[in-house]
Design a protein around this motif. Structure first.
Motif, short mmCIF file in Angstrom:
data_model
loop_
_atom_site.label_atom_id
_atom_site.label_comp_id
_atom_site.label_asym_id
_atom_site.label_seq_id
_atom_site.Cartn_x
_atom_site.Cartn_y
_atom_site.Cartn_z
N LYS A 1 0.84 -1.20 0.00
CA LYS A 1 0.00 0.00 0.00
C LYS A 1 0.87 1.24 0.00
O LYS A 1 0.82 2.06 0.92
CB LYS A 1 -0.93 0.00 1.21
CG LYS A 1 -1.98 -1.10 1.15
CD LYS A 1 -2.92 -1.01 2.31
CE LYS A 1 -3.96 -2.12 2.23
NZ LYS A 1 -4.89 -2.10 3.36
N LYS B 1 5.16 6.96 0.10
CA LYS B 1 4.92 6.82 1.54
C LYS B 1 4.33 5.44 1.79
O LYS B 1 3.40 5.04 1.11
CB LYS B 1 3.96 7.92 1.98
CG LYS B 1 3.77 7.99 3.47
CD LYS B 1 3.00 9.19 4.01
CE LYS B 1 2.03 9.82 3.08
NZ LYS B 1 1.19 10.84 3.72
N ASP B 2 4.88 4.75 2.79
CA ASP B 2 4.37 3.42 3.11
C ASP B 2 3.26 3.51 4.15
O ASP B 2 2.81 4.61 4.50
CB ASP B 2 5.50 2.48 3.55
CG ASP B 2 6.18 2.94 4.83
OD1 ASP B 2 5.71 3.91 5.47
OD2 ASP B 2 7.19 2.31 5.21
N GLU B 3 2.83 2.37 4.67
CA GLU B 3 1.72 2.33 5.62
C GLU B 3 2.03 3.02 6.95
O GLU B 3 1.14 3.46 7.65
CB GLU B 3 1.31 0.87 5.87
CG GLU B 3 0.73 0.21 4.66
CD GLU B 3 0.48 -1.27 4.86
OE1 GLU B 3 0.94 -1.85 5.87
OE2 GLU B 3 -0.19 -1.85 4.01
N GLU B 4 3.34 3.10 7.32
CA GLU B 4 3.74 3.76 8.57
C GLU B 4 4.09 5.23 8.35
O GLU B 4 4.76 5.83 9.18
CB GLU B 4 4.94 3.02 9.18
CG GLU B 4 4.60 1.67 9.76
CD GLU B 4 5.28 0.55 8.96
OE1 GLU B 4 6.31 0.82 8.32
OE2 GLU B 4 4.77 -0.57 8.98
N ASN B 5 3.71 5.80 7.20
CA ASN B 5 3.99 7.19 6.83
C ASN B 5 5.48 7.50 6.74
O ASN B 5 5.91 8.63 7.00
CB ASN B 5 3.31 8.17 7.79
CG ASN B 5 1.81 8.18 7.60
OD1 ASN B 5 1.32 7.91 6.51
ND2 ASN B 5 1.08 8.48 8.66
N THR B 6 6.28 6.52 6.37
CA THR B 6 7.71 6.70 6.15
C THR B 6 7.95 6.88 4.66
O THR B 6 7.38 6.15 3.84
CB THR B 6 8.50 5.47 6.65
OG1 THR B 6 8.10 5.18 7.98
CG2 THR B 6 9.98 5.72 6.61
N LEU B 7 8.80 7.85 4.32
CA LEU B 7 9.10 8.10 2.91
C LEU B 7 10.24 7.20 2.45
O LEU B 7 11.23 7.01 3.15
CB LEU B 7 9.48 9.57 2.70
CG LEU B 7 8.38 10.59 3.00
CD1 LEU B 7 8.91 12.00 2.79
CD2 LEU B 7 7.17 10.35 2.12
N HIS B 8 10.08 6.66 1.23
CA HIS B 8 11.09 5.80 0.61
C HIS B 8 11.28 6.24 -0.83
O HIS B 8 10.35 6.72 -1.48
CB HIS B 8 10.65 4.33 0.63
CG HIS B 8 10.44 3.78 2.00
ND1 HIS B 8 11.46 3.26 2.75
CD2 HIS B 8 9.32 3.66 2.75
CE1 HIS B 8 10.98 2.84 3.91
NE2 HIS B 8 9.68 3.07 3.93
N GLU C 1 2.03 4.91 -1.38
CA GLU C 1 1.29 6.07 -1.87
C GLU C 1 2.27 7.03 -2.55
O GLU C 1 3.27 7.44 -1.95
CB GLU C 1 0.60 6.76 -0.70
CG GLU C 1 -0.27 7.92 -1.11
CD GLU C 1 -0.91 8.58 0.10
OE1 GLU C 1 -1.07 9.81 0.06
OE2 GLU C 1 -1.23 7.87 1.07
N GLN D 1 4.13 10.23 -3.80
CA GLN D 1 4.32 11.56 -3.23
C GLN D 1 4.84 12.55 -4.29
O GLN D 1 4.22 13.56 -4.54
CB GLN D 1 5.30 11.52 -2.05
CG GLN D 1 4.81 10.69 -0.88
CD GLN D 1 3.52 11.26 -0.29
OE1 GLN D 1 3.45 12.42 0.05
NE2 GLN D 1 2.50 10.42 -0.20
#
Length: 160
Positions: free
Chosen positions: A91, A118-125, A93, A95
Motif C-alpha cells: 500500500k 509513503k508506506d503504511e507507517e507514513n515513512t518516505l522511501h 502512496e 508523493q
C-alpha cells in the motif's frame, strides 16, 4: 522475333513493338477492398506519426534528463506505484518525482524515475521505477520498481 538458344532450350524474345496493343485494367471488388485497406493503414500510420510531435527533438538519442516532471511523467510514476502495489500487494502512496531520465528507442519512450512514496507507517522511501510508454497505441508497462538509497550513491542501486 528473335531466337536465342542455350543448352537445348529456346528462348523467344519479342520486340517492344508487339506490346503496343492497348492494355486495360479491370476493376474488381477485390482490388477495391485492397485499395481501401491500404488507405486505412496509411491514415493510421500518419495519425500515429503525429504523436511523435509530442516528443522533443533532443530526446531521440541516449538518456536525457527530464526537466519538466509534470503531466505525462507524473501519470507514468503513479501508474508504476499502482502496478507495484497490485503485484507486490503493498500500500505505497505516490508523493513526488525527484529525478528522471528519458530515452526514445524505436516506437517506445523509456523512463527511469526516482519516485518518492509513503508506506503504511507514513515513512518516505525512494524507488527507482523503470517504465516504457508506446507512442502509437498509448500502452505502458512497468519494467521494474525497486527501492533505492539516493543518499548513498556508492551502492549503485539508484543510478538512473
Amino acid at each position: 522475333m528473335m531466337y536465342f538458344h542455350r543448352h537445348n532450350t529456346t528462348y523467344i524474345f519479342r520486340s517492344f513493338s508487339s506490346y503496343k496493343e492497348k492494355m486495360s485494367v479491370k476493376f474488381s471488388p477485390i482490388l477495391a477492398t485492397l485499395l481501401e485497406v491500404v488507405a486505412i493503414v496509411l491514415l493510421h500510420v500518419s495519425d500515429a506519426r503525429s504523436n511523435l510531435k509530442e516528443v522533443p527533438h533532443w530526446v531521440v538519442r541516449g538518456w536525457n534528463p527530464i526537466t519538466n516532471l509534470t503531466g505525462k511523467v507524473v501519470e507514468l510514476a503513479k501508474f508504476a506505484v499502482d502496478k507495484h502495489n497490485k503485484e507486490a500487494k503493498t500500500k505505497l502512496e505516490y508523493q513526488k518525482i525527484t529525478k528522471g531520465v528519458v530515452q526514445v528507442y524505436r516506437d517506445k519512450i523509456y523512463y527511469r524515475l526516482i519516485v518518492v512514496v509513503k508506506d503504511e507507517e507514513n515513512t518516505l522511501h525512494n524507488y527507482l521505477a523503470k517504465v516504457w510508454f508506446k507512442l502509437f497505441d498509448n500502452t505502458r508497462n512497468l519494467i521494474s520498481f525497486k527501492e533505492c538509497d539516493v543518499e548513498n550513491r556508492d551502492d549503485g542501486n539508484c543510478n538512473i
